[in-house]
Design an enzyme around this catalytic site. Sequence first.
Site, mmCIF file in Angstrom:
data_model
loop_
_atom_site.group_PDB
_atom_site.id
_atom_site.type_symbol
_atom_site.label_atom_id
_atom_site.label_comp_id
_atom_site.label_asym_id
_atom_site.label_seq_id
_atom_site.Cartn_x
_atom_site.Cartn_y
_atom_site.Cartn_z
ATOM 1 C CE LYS A 129 67.473 -12.332 31.338
ATOM 2 N NZ LYS A 129 68.423 -11.518 32.152
ATOM 3 C CE1 TYR B 183 68.594 -7.281 28.594
ATOM 4 C CE2 TYR B 183 69.549 -9.081 27.331
ATOM 5 C CZ TYR B 183 68.808 -8.632 28.407
ATOM 6 O OH TYR B 183 68.278 -9.530 29.308
ATOM 7 C CG ASN C 126 68.854 -12.171 35.811
ATOM 8 O OD1 ASN C 126 68.676 -12.584 34.668
ATOM 9 N ND2 ASN C 126 69.021 -10.889 36.088
ATOM 10 C CG HIS D 173 63.736 -9.469 29.929
ATOM 11 N ND1 HIS D 173 64.475 -8.345 30.212
ATOM 12 C CD2 HIS D 173 62.642 -9.037 29.246
ATOM 13 C CE1 HIS D 173 63.854 -7.285 29.693
ATOM 14 N NE2 HIS D 173 62.741 -7.680 29.100
ATOM 15 C CD GLU E 65 61.820 -5.223 26.987
ATOM 16 O OE1 GLU E 65 62.873 -4.768 27.476
ATOM 17 O OE2 GLU E 65 61.009 -5.898 27.650
#
Length: 168
Positions: free
Chosen positions: A11, A51, A123, A126, A137
């Site tokens: 990310k 998402y 975080n 992913h 995805e």
Amino acid sequence: MAIEQTLVLIKPDGLKKSLTGNILSRLSETRLEIAAARIVSVTKELAEAHYAALKDQPFFQELIDYIMGELHERRRVMALVYHGEDAISKVREICGATNPEEADPRTIRGAYGRITTLGIYENAIHASATPEEAEREIKLWFGPDEVVYHIYPVQETEVKNPKRLIWA
Ligand code: UDP
Ligand code: MG
């Protein structure tokens, strides 16, 4: 035991903190194979599609801003496909829990994640959670030509007069 593939995104916080090398090293502990990799400038459409399952969550807009890189002055993520035995659970295990404060400190999220003042879990990584999610995805982030295995069925199609960029 199943041969699986899973989507990984480093990310924008991971890229901004120069964690790419560290994260790839941690992932290499899985002995899985990298089947695809690219740096992607994330559009709003791609972010929202990725998402989509979280669209009713109160943090959805912040999450879209986060994955688009709006909070880190760089609109990009590194997208990878990992392939091999139990790829999904092996990668999720090294990532650690979603909430970086609850994640084991030896996991990627435990070591590098933080909770922002807005309450978003930054975080760093992913990873797909189920085979169904992985398929959805991977197809969102990669075309069949960009993955070394034809892991999902493909078809040939003739493209008429396609406009595309070439080197000038
Ligand atoms: N997230 C958050 N707050 C929450 C839940 C999720 O900020 O309470 C963010 C976090 O960055 C997480 C992402 O939304 O990685 C996707 O959430 P999901 O529940 O799918 O967790 P993941 O599969 O990434 O562990
Ligand atoms: Mg998830």
